[in-house]
Design an enzyme around this catalytic site. Sequence first.
Site: not given
Ligand code: HXC
Length: 518
Positions: A171, A406-407
């Site tokens: 993201g 040019g290079a």
């Molecule tokens: C809150 C989160 C989180 C998030 C992960 N966790 N991402 N909590 N917000 N964004 C938590 C999970 O609930 C879990 O908690 C722990 O972290 C580990 O995550 P898992 O899913 O069990 O790990 P894994 O299987 O390794 O997968 C990792 C992952 C997945 C691929 C990153 O967690 C995921 O897809 N997360 C969401 C990613 C996402 O969509 N983020 C927002 C993107 S938009 P527990 O308590 O079970 O340990 C963005 C915008 C930014 O970022 C803009 C900036 C300008």
Amino acid sequence: MNNQEKINQLISKREEAALGGGQKRIDSQHKKGKYTARERIEMVLDEGSFEEFDMFVQHRSTNLGIDKQHFLGDGVVTGHGTIDGRVVFIYAQDFTIFGGSLSETFANKICKVMDLAMKVGAPIIGINDSGGARIQEGVNSLAGYAEIFQRNIMASGVIPQISAIFGPCAGGAVYSPALTDVVIMSNETSYMFVTGPKVVKTVTGEVISTEELGGASVHATKSGVAHFRADDEDEGILLIRKTLEYLPQNNLEDPIQTECNDPIDRLDDILNSIIPENATEAYDVKDVIYTIVDNQEFLEFQRHYAKNIVTGYAKFDGMPVGIVANQPNYLAGVLDVDASRKAARFVRFCDAFNVPVLTLVDVPGFMPGSRQEHNGIITHGAKLLFAYGEATVPKITITLRKSYGGAHDVMSSKQLRGDLNYAWPTAEIAVMGPKGAVEVLEARSVSGMSIEEATKYIAEKEKEYTEKFANPYEAARYGYIDDVIEPRNTRFRIIRGLKTLSTKKDTNPPKKHSNIPL
Ligand code: HXC
């Protein structure tokens, strides 16, 4: 609580913070072949030098039940320490706490060390391993990212900024590393993309794996987002330390000259015969680089991306120098869109941090064709031209063989404020190669000739052209080349040049900022 109990409370709070999201999550991190945030910091910094900030910070969100869950430190470890005795600031996202996702307080912690790094004038290192915006934090998380981006922008060209990606980085989160000077990715355990495979499938129908979409291989070879693809985190950590060796603490300092045990005046006879007798035959310019630098040490940037140009750091008599070299071994060393962008960014990186630039030229020209033209080779080529012309650091250019059209102008020519422009006797500095030139000039003369006659005539004309133009002496005659040097003496001439130029001062006119063709 008496004083001893208060001290015990501190100790137990520190122990709790050190456990991050708990032993189970630490074990799961290790099982994935990843280190924890604290382990990474310990490995990056000199032993025992880390001082942690904000270990007791906790998030303030109450959404979606997250107020029932608190972890000391809130998912990012921050502080300062030293690398080779020099101060650096550092943060490492802790995947064991809420997946390293970014909250308001998490962002505040990062901003605090970034602000201090700017005030102190010391590099900032960010280690990324995060699920992105913490969903429960809503817009506060977006604001937190933007606070970091703004600081990345202000710090650009002031203090070195190094990013390591040792896990997810998705993201908008990708934009902080993208704004920094160096991006290091660990192979197979890291990925970066603006939208993940699921969204890609929904929006475009394309089915693609995480690795294929944004793994280290992709960013090291195709997109150029990563400067280094490390085999594993250990190598990634070494690369962070190694890169800083070539950089000063900030833009007001010069890079540090270290002791050198490699003789400065050694003669490298091998260079006298490195250029093939046949002008169209390739050779590896990295053989030249490894021969002339101190102790054959060359830290190559973007090794697998735009391989027709080579960029990286080395030392000469212990002085850090950025090297840009056309690579005849790949696409004949031609300048195309990717090579121009790669080299332009590298030259600007060197110039921002007072690292002299050595340019080794063997370039047949810009890549012809509709693909390049339609992809904007004009604008991208202009970037490299701009970067060289704008740079005020010492610039030494050595033309090894071809330098056409040019290079020739682009590759740190005399007129782009090249300080020392040398050429090997094998150099060919001209408007274009003999074949192309004769085709243009003699098209009318050969019409009406038999094929044999025309072939003989063209060969004679090419010989004539080669003798007249495909050499360094035409350029030397006008002073565009300062000297024609014996190849085996190259190392010594570079070192003497760097010493001579070490007090060089040059400036650009006052302006708000330039308008580089982005
Ligand atoms: C809150 C989160 C989180 C998030 C992960 N966790 N991402 N909590 N917000 N964004 C938590 C999970 O609930 C879990 O908690 C722990 O972290 C580990 O995550 P898992 O899913 O069990 O790990 P894994 O299987 O390794 O997968 C990792 C992952 C997945 C691929 C990153 O967690 C995921 O897809 N997360 C969401 C990613 C996402 O969509 N983020 C927002 C993107 S938009 P527990 O308590 O079970 O340990 C963005 C915008 C930014 O970022 C803009 C900036 C300008």
